[in-house]
Design a protein around this motif. Structure first.
Motif, PDB file in Angstrom:
ATOM      1  N   PRO A  40      40.474  49.957  38.943  1.00  0.00           N
ATOM      2  CA  PRO A  40      40.092  51.155  38.188  1.00  0.00           C
ATOM      3  C   PRO A  40      41.157  52.251  38.266  1.00  0.00           C
TER       4      PRO A  40
ATOM      5  N   TRP B  91      42.055  56.457  37.130  1.00  0.00           N
ATOM      6  CA  TRP B  91      41.804  57.783  36.568  1.00  0.00           C
ATOM      7  C   TRP B  91      43.145  58.356  36.143  1.00  0.00           C
TER       8      TRP B  91
ATOM      9  N   PRO C 282      37.009  49.741  34.551  1.00  0.00           N
ATOM     10  CA  PRO C 282      36.789  51.124  34.113  1.00  0.00           C
ATOM     11  C   PRO C 282      38.049  51.981  34.215  1.00  0.00           C
TER      12      PRO C 282
ATOM     13  N   THR D  45      39.220  56.169  33.079  1.00  0.00           N
ATOM     14  CA  THR D  45      38.783  57.433  32.514  1.00  0.00           C
ATOM     15  C   THR D  45      39.915  58.437  32.531  1.00  0.00           C
TER      16      THR D  45
ATOM     17  N   LEU E 137      32.520  57.109  39.199  1.00  0.00           N
ATOM     18  CA  LEU E 137      32.954  55.896  38.493  1.00  0.00           C
ATOM     19  C   LEU E 137      33.214  54.773  39.491  1.00  0.00           C
TER      20      LEU E 137
ATOM     21  N   ARG F 100      30.867  52.502  36.268  1.00  0.00           N
ATOM     22  CA  ARG F 100      30.637  52.960  34.900  1.00  0.00           C
ATOM     23  C   ARG F 100      31.530  54.150  34.577  1.00  0.00           C
ATOM     24  N   ALA F 101      32.279  54.043  33.485  1.00  0.00           N
ATOM     25  CA  ALA F 101      33.131  55.144  33.050  1.00  0.00           C
ATOM     26  C   ALA F 101      32.274  56.247  32.442  1.00  0.00           C
ATOM     27  N   PRO F 102      32.594  57.512  32.687  1.00  0.00           N
ATOM     28  CA  PRO F 102      31.755  58.612  32.191  1.00  0.00           C
ATOM     29  C   PRO F 102      31.920  58.887  30.703  1.00  0.00           C
TER      30      PRO F 102
END
Length: 277
Positions: free
Chosen positions: A90, A92, A117, A119, A250, A255-257
């Motif tokens: 994942p 960010w 995920p 984000t 996340l 789960r991605a926001p």
């Protein structure tokens, strides 16, 4: 949770390291930095109790659980994010997602290929005053128009308008979600004014070039059929923390926001602004 961070030149990196590594209750920590072996990075290593510093981010694939990308220049984000997403790690991307829609789509495609995920967002999206504005969109009747004002420099060395313009563009996307229509721009003094429609709402961004001594505060005005809300958006010393908590959620839930369309929308707006004569 072992997290790597690339983009230590950004002040957000310092805030993130402080809030994760100096909080004894946190089970997520920055364990590795990517960058040169210089005085600044050595200070970050010492402050966070971090022992690993590597010159390239891909060296860390397989040894960390997540990646935070904080490079000031969004043009660098694709090269760091995609290999990790391809490896199922994942990511960010701390604003902007990218400095072009092509790069943004490539990052999202990598995440979708491996169902990993990813984000990205402006820190401004999650601060308390943004919450107040978002609540205001529900109290003014049928939403007609929003105007978001903030600092941005089209000549920034960090991909121009993308570097700071993402704050206003992402806040506008939160307040008037939807697929942005064609963007028209004009230059008025040292301000770029961009106009478009999002799901029928007229959106205006006022991006004001900072001076050597200061910059305009973030501000938004919401106009509905039955009222309006006008509110400054204040950034305190901990303004990065709400967005950091969103990323930690996340990691906890998988789960991605934000969906892909929401991540892409402000990039398409800024790309059109950047391309305007």
């Amino acid at each position: 949770m072992r997290i790597a961070l690339v983009g230590t030149e950004n002040s957000h990196a310092t805030h993130i390291i402080h809030h994760l590594n100096e909080d004894p209750s946190s089970d997520a920590r920055i364990v590795a930095l990517v960058g040169a072996d210089d005085e600044h990075n050595q200070q970050l290593l010492a402050a966070g109790g971090i022992t690993q510093l590597v010159p390239t981010s891909t060296e860390l694939i397989g040894s960390v659980d997540a990646l935070i990308v904080t490079n000031r220049d969004g043009a660098l984000h694709r090269e760091h994010a995609v290999p990790f997403l391809d490896a199922g790690i994942p990511v960010w991307v701390d604003k902007p997602l990218a400095a072009s829609t092509a790069d943004a789509r490539a990052i999202l495609a990598a995440a979708n290929r491996t169902s990993t995920p990813v984000t990205s967002y402006s820190a401004v999206r999650w601060v308390a005053d943004a919450d107040i504005l978002a609540q205001g969109t529900q109290t003014v009747g049928d939403l007609q128009a929003i105007t978001v004002t903030g600092p941005a420099d089209p000549a920034s060395e960090y991909s121009g308008i993308f570097f700071y313009g993402i704050h206003a563009a992402d806040l506008a996307q939160r307040l008037a979600p939807g697929e942005p229509g064609p963007v028209s721009t004009e230059q008025v003094g040292d301000t770029v004014i961009a106009r478009y429609r999002s799901n029928g709402v007229a959106v205006t961004l006022q991006l004001v070039k900072p001076t050597d001594t200061g910059r305009v505060p973030f501000h938004a005005e919401i106009v509905g059929r039955e009222g309006l809300v006008s509110h400054d958006v204040h950034l305190d010393a901990d303004y990065v923390v709400p967005g950091l908590k969103v990323f930690l959620d996340l990691l906890a839930t998988g789960r991605a926001p934000l969906d892909d369309a929401t991540l892409l929308a402000p990039i398409t707006v800024l790309e059109q602004i950047s391309a305007a004569p």
